[in-house]
Design an enzyme around this catalytic site. Structure first.
Site, PDB file in Angstrom:
ATOM      1  N   GLU A   1       2.832  34.162 -18.365  1.00  0.00           N
ATOM      2  CA  GLU A   1       2.516  35.435 -19.034  1.00  0.00           C
ATOM      3  C   GLU A   1       3.483  35.634 -20.202  1.00  0.00           C
ATOM      4  O   GLU A   1       4.605  35.130 -20.192  1.00  0.00           O
ATOM      5  CB  GLU A   1       2.637  36.558 -17.971  1.00  0.00           C
ATOM      6  CG  GLU A   1       2.653  37.979 -18.468  1.00  0.00           C
ATOM      7  CD  GLU A   1       1.328  38.480 -19.022  1.00  0.00           C
ATOM      8  OE1 GLU A   1       0.706  37.766 -19.818  1.00  0.00           O
ATOM      9  OE2 GLU A   1       0.962  39.635 -18.706  1.00  0.00           O
ATOM     10  N   ASP A   2       3.040  36.364 -21.203  1.00  0.00           N
ATOM     11  CA  ASP A   2       3.873  36.583 -22.384  1.00  0.00           C
ATOM     12  C   ASP A   2       5.013  37.568 -22.131  1.00  0.00           C
ATOM     13  O   ASP A   2       6.176  37.255 -22.306  1.00  0.00           O
ATOM     14  CB  ASP A   2       3.020  37.046 -23.580  1.00  0.00           C
ATOM     15  CG  ASP A   2       2.104  38.229 -23.247  1.00  0.00           C
ATOM     16  OD1 ASP A   2       2.166  38.777 -22.125  1.00  0.00           O
ATOM     17  OD2 ASP A   2       1.305  38.613 -24.129  1.00  0.00           O
TER      18      ASP A   2
ATOM     19  N   PHE B   1       8.792  47.784 -28.936  1.00  0.00           N
ATOM     20  CA  PHE B   1       7.535  47.039 -29.068  1.00  0.00           C
ATOM     21  C   PHE B   1       7.789  45.809 -29.933  1.00  0.00           C
ATOM     22  O   PHE B   1       8.313  45.916 -31.038  1.00  0.00           O
ATOM     23  CB  PHE B   1       6.442  47.921 -29.683  1.00  0.00           C
ATOM     24  CG  PHE B   1       5.088  47.271 -29.643  1.00  0.00           C
ATOM     25  CD1 PHE B   1       4.321  47.298 -28.484  1.00  0.00           C
ATOM     26  CD2 PHE B   1       4.583  46.611 -30.757  1.00  0.00           C
ATOM     27  CE1 PHE B   1       3.077  46.675 -28.434  1.00  0.00           C
ATOM     28  CE2 PHE B   1       3.340  45.987 -30.720  1.00  0.00           C
ATOM     29  CZ  PHE B   1       2.587  46.029 -29.549  1.00  0.00           C
TER      30      PHE B   1
ATOM     31  N   ARG C   1       0.690  37.118 -34.208  1.00  0.00           N
ATOM     32  CA  ARG C   1       0.846  36.175 -33.090  1.00  0.00           C
ATOM     33  C   ARG C   1       1.469  34.852 -33.534  1.00  0.00           C
ATOM     34  O   ARG C   1       2.115  34.163 -32.760  1.00  0.00           O
ATOM     35  CB  ARG C   1      -0.518  35.863 -32.450  1.00  0.00           C
ATOM     36  CG  ARG C   1      -1.155  37.027 -31.717  1.00  0.00           C
ATOM     37  CD  ARG C   1      -2.322  36.508 -30.882  1.00  0.00           C
ATOM     38  NE  ARG C   1      -3.238  37.563 -30.490  1.00  0.00           N
ATOM     39  CZ  ARG C   1      -3.103  38.323 -29.409  1.00  0.00           C
ATOM     40  NH1 ARG C   1      -2.066  38.169 -28.625  1.00  0.00           N
ATOM     41  NH2 ARG C   1      -3.997  39.247 -29.116  1.00  0.00           N
TER      42      ARG C   1
ATOM     43  N   ASP D   1       6.230  44.374 -18.981  1.00  0.00           N
ATOM     44  CA  ASP D   1       6.650  45.708 -19.415  1.00  0.00           C
ATOM     45  C   ASP D   1       6.720  46.608 -18.174  1.00  0.00           C
ATOM     46  O   ASP D   1       7.754  46.690 -17.513  1.00  0.00           O
ATOM     47  CB  ASP D   1       5.641  46.197 -20.469  1.00  0.00           C
ATOM     48  CG  ASP D   1       6.024  47.529 -21.090  1.00  0.00           C
ATOM     49  OD1 ASP D   1       7.095  48.054 -20.763  1.00  0.00           O
ATOM     50  OD2 ASP D   1       5.242  48.050 -21.914  1.00  0.00           O
TER      51      ASP D   1
HETATM   52  P1  5GP Z   1       2.564  45.578 -18.402  1.00  0.00           P
HETATM   53  O1  5GP Z   1       1.258  45.483 -17.689  1.00  0.00           O
HETATM   54  O2  5GP Z   1       3.691  44.803 -17.738  1.00  0.00           O
HETATM   55  O3  5GP Z   1       2.963  46.998 -18.682  1.00  0.00           O
HETATM   56  O4  5GP Z   1       2.358  44.996 -19.843  1.00  0.00           O
HETATM   57  C1  5GP Z   1       2.099  43.675 -20.023  1.00  0.00           C
HETATM   58  C2  5GP Z   1       1.129  43.463 -21.157  1.00  0.00           C
HETATM   59  O5  5GP Z   1       1.236  44.501 -22.149  1.00  0.00           O
HETATM   60  C3  5GP Z   1       1.447  42.176 -21.858  1.00  0.00           C
HETATM   61  O6  5GP Z   1       0.680  41.129 -21.346  1.00  0.00           O
HETATM   62  C4  5GP Z   1       1.129  42.490 -23.308  1.00  0.00           C
HETATM   63  O7  5GP Z   1      -0.223  42.201 -23.558  1.00  0.00           O
HETATM   64  C5  5GP Z   1       1.325  43.974 -23.445  1.00  0.00           C
HETATM   65  N1  5GP Z   1       2.646  44.349 -23.985  1.00  0.00           N
HETATM   66  C6  5GP Z   1       3.657  44.979 -23.333  1.00  0.00           C
HETATM   67  N2  5GP Z   1       4.709  45.163 -24.133  1.00  0.00           N
HETATM   68  C7  5GP Z   1       4.373  44.647 -25.325  1.00  0.00           C
HETATM   69  C8  5GP Z   1       5.063  44.512 -26.582  1.00  0.00           C
HETATM   70  O8  5GP Z   1       6.219  44.907 -26.787  1.00  0.00           O
HETATM   71  N3  5GP Z   1       4.380  43.900 -27.579  1.00  0.00           N
HETATM   72  C9  5GP Z   1       3.112  43.425 -27.440  1.00  0.00           C
HETATM   73  N4  5GP Z   1       2.549  42.851 -28.498  1.00  0.00           N
HETATM   74  N5  5GP Z   1       2.424  43.536 -26.274  1.00  0.00           N
HETATM   75  C10 5GP Z   1       3.057  44.130 -25.230  1.00  0.00           C
END
Ligand code: 5GP
Length: 170
Positions: free
Chosen positions: A95-96, A148, A161, A99
């Protein structure tokens, strides 16, 4: 919104990928592994990782979204599901960014119901946020702040990207 600060350089990221690949090579030596890439954000990390693996590995992809612009929607949507049966298989999710943990915890729940032999997670960037859903990330790239970020696969409205580094967008 524009890029205001470089957070991690291309060199730092590449160095870390090589270390993570080496840990994965050791941990999965002699086993079959399916790397499950979470699209779209993890596509660069997956390809950089792939070039440094020397184990028996195959690659599958799922596409999930939880963000609209720079705000979390609070729920995940499977845009593209797996088209293979993962029961009895070793799965490594790549996973990237982590958050709130919503995406990964929901994904783990979905995948566990399909009875894989094992599931582990590699996540490139782990954000420091207060209200996290706890998820065990075995292979962690970097811990970053709560800002972000874009680049290295991560977008803002589909852009940025392609950047080889990680940057803050504000
Ligand atoms: P979570 O579900 O853990 O809150 O968020 C994960 C997903 O939210 C990531 O796979 C990504 O797509 C998006 N995301 C969360 N933080 C960021 C950020 O700082 N930048 C970007 N581009 N996407 C984010």
């Amino acid at each position: 919104m524009k890029i205001t600060k470089k957070i991690l350089s291309e060199e730092q990221i590449q160095e870390r990928i090589i270390k993570l690949a080496s840990e994965i090579n050791t941990d999965y030596e002699g086993k079959n592994l399916i790397i499950l890439g979470v699209l779209k954000g993890a596509f660069i990390a997956i390809s950089d990782l792939a070039k440094n693996l020397n184990i028996d590995v195959s690659f599958e992809f799922m596409s999930i979204s939880s963000y609209e612009g720079s705000e979390s929607t609070g729920q995940i949507k499977i845009e593209k599901d797996l088209d293979i049966d993962i029961s009895g298989k070793n799965i490594l999710i790549v996973e990237d960014i982590f958050d709130t943990g919503l995406t990964l915890s929901s994904l783990i729940d979905i995948l566990e119901s399909r009875n894989p032999k094992s599931i582990e997670i590699m996540c490139m960037f782990v954000k420091s946020v207060e209200k996290k859903i706890p998820v065990k990330i075995k292979y962690k790239g970097f811990e970053i702040g709560s800002e972000f970020v874009v680049g290295y696969g991560l977008d803002y409205m589909g852009k940025y990207r392609e950047l080889p580094y990680l940057a803050e967008l504000s």
